[in-house]
Design an enzyme around this catalytic site. Structure first.
Site, PDB file in Angstrom:
ATOM      1  N   ASP A  13       0.720  -1.202  -0.091  1.00 44.54           N
ATOM      2  CA  ASP A  13      -0.253  -0.096   0.056  1.00 44.54           C
ATOM      3  C   ASP A  13       0.625   0.756  -0.122  1.00 44.54           C
ATOM      4  OD1 ASP A  13      -2.747   1.953   0.526  1.00 44.54           O
ATOM      5  OD2 ASP A  13      -1.291   1.445   1.983  1.00 44.54           O
ATOM      6  N   THR A  15       0.633   5.080   0.756  1.00 47.57           N
ATOM      7  CA  THR A  15      -0.597   6.164   1.508  1.00 47.57           C
ATOM      8  C   THR A  15       0.211   4.835   2.985  1.00 47.57           C
ATOM      9  OG1 THR A  15      -2.283   6.987   0.712  1.00 47.57           O
ATOM     10  CG2 THR A  15      -1.644   7.425   2.935  1.00 47.57           C
ATOM     11  N   ASP A 209      -1.688  -0.538   5.845  1.00 44.79           N
ATOM     12  CA  ASP A 209      -1.694   0.141   7.262  1.00 44.79           C
ATOM     13  C   ASP A 209      -3.143   0.625   7.518  1.00 44.79           C
ATOM     14  OD1 ASP A 209      -1.990   2.435   5.518  1.00 44.79           O
ATOM     15  OD2 ASP A 209      -1.386   3.612   7.268  1.00 44.79           O
TER      16      ASP A 209
END
Length: 316
Positions: A13, A15, A209
């Site tokens: 991922d 961001t 996250d």
């Protein structure tokens, strides 16, 4: 940890994983007759209850300029698209430019072209079918991410970046990190499907996250959660990184490879004495003392070889 050594593909991922997850407002484009204060007040009013990093960036930008959030009611989230609310009975929207276009408030192509050229992440604002502002945000890359990506690629892993950002923003980050393959404009619901697609290339790992990453983390063969990430992401992941550093993924895979390598070596030490000794014993030419010594050496070899793992250090 045992399965980590089998990974061929690692989806990451963007961001909060490759980047700091703390975007900042860089530039604003305003519709005629709309002030920066008016736009930020409305944006902050819509975003103040959201935990998304882009939402926090706009709230902080308003706070930094001493602008109080506007009063917005009946706020509803549209997954992967944006937020909808009511201000004095009028519908207000904030989110991706495509979301506003679907709601009848398209942005001028010239402004979108400027934003794409700048490589900024867009957040658009509209009210009652009219666009009010386009905010361009940037999220700095983690200082350790480029080295971590190079290390993972050096270990033979195919690193693929997944992001909901538009292609120009994704391309800028991917180029900065040395990532040649990325999937841009992915909605949260599509991340798990992207993992399914990558799984055709071999065992796939996922690093994330956020709440939106949880389905993809659950689908991956081995999943890693950033320690500062959302609780649901940590719960869905197989391994949690204590430090917010992608090098922890490389360390976990390296440790997995080292451990499984020792297991294979120990199987050799456990069986080689028997492979050599059993035929000799069957022929009656093996002294019992030597047989006992061989069995002892088998145990000593396995234990001594296992203890060599103490030499393993992260980053190697």
């Amino acid at each position: 940890l045992e399965r980590a050594e089998t990974l061929k593909v690692l989806a990451v991922d963007k961001t909060g994983t490759l980047t700091e997850g703390r975007p900042a407002l860089i530039r604003s484009w305003l519709a005629p007759g709309v002030s920066q204060a008016e736009a930020l007040a409305l944006a902050a009013g819509l975003e103040q209850s959201s935990h998304h990093p882009l939402a926090s960036a706009l709230v902080q930008a308003a706070k930094a300029e001493g602008i109080a959030p506007g009063r917005v009611e009946a706020i509803q989230a549209q997954a992967g698209r944006g937020l909808v609310g009511l201000q004095e009975g009028q519908p207000v929207y904030i989110g991706a430019p495509a979301f506003l276009a679907e709601e009848g408030a398209p942005l001028p192509a010239s402004i979108l072209a400027e934003l794409a050229e700048a490589g900024l992440t867009p957040v658009a604002l509209a009210r009652a079918g009219r666009w009010l502002a386009l905010f361009g945000l940037a999220d700095p890359v983690r200082p350790s991410s480029r080295d971590a990506v190079a290390r993972l690629q050096g270990m033979g892993l195919r690193v693929v970046m997944l992001t909901g950002d538009q292609a120009p923003v994704a391309a800028r980050v991917a180029q900065a990190l040395g990532i040649s393959e990325f999937r841009a404009g992915i909605l949260p619901a599509d991340k798990a499907a992207a993992i399914e697609e990558l799984a055709r290339l071999g065992p796939v790992g996922m690093v994330g996250d956020g709440i939106n990453d949880a389905p993809a983390l659950a689908r991956a063969d081995v999943s890693f959660a950033i320690g500062a990430g959302a609780d649901v992401a940590i719960e869905a992941a197989d391994l949690t990184l204590v430090r917010n550093d992608l090098n922890g993924v490389a360390d976990a895979i390296a440790l997995s490879r080292a451990t499984l390598g020792k297991i294979r070596q120990n199987l050799f030490f456990a069986f080689i004495y028997n492979v050599l000794g059993i035929p000799a014993a069957a022929l009656g030419v093996l002294n019992p003392v030597l047989a006992a010594a061989a069995m002892a050496m088998s145990s000593v070899s396995v234990v001594s070889n296992s203890l060599l793992l103490r030499r393993w250090r992260p980053g190697r």
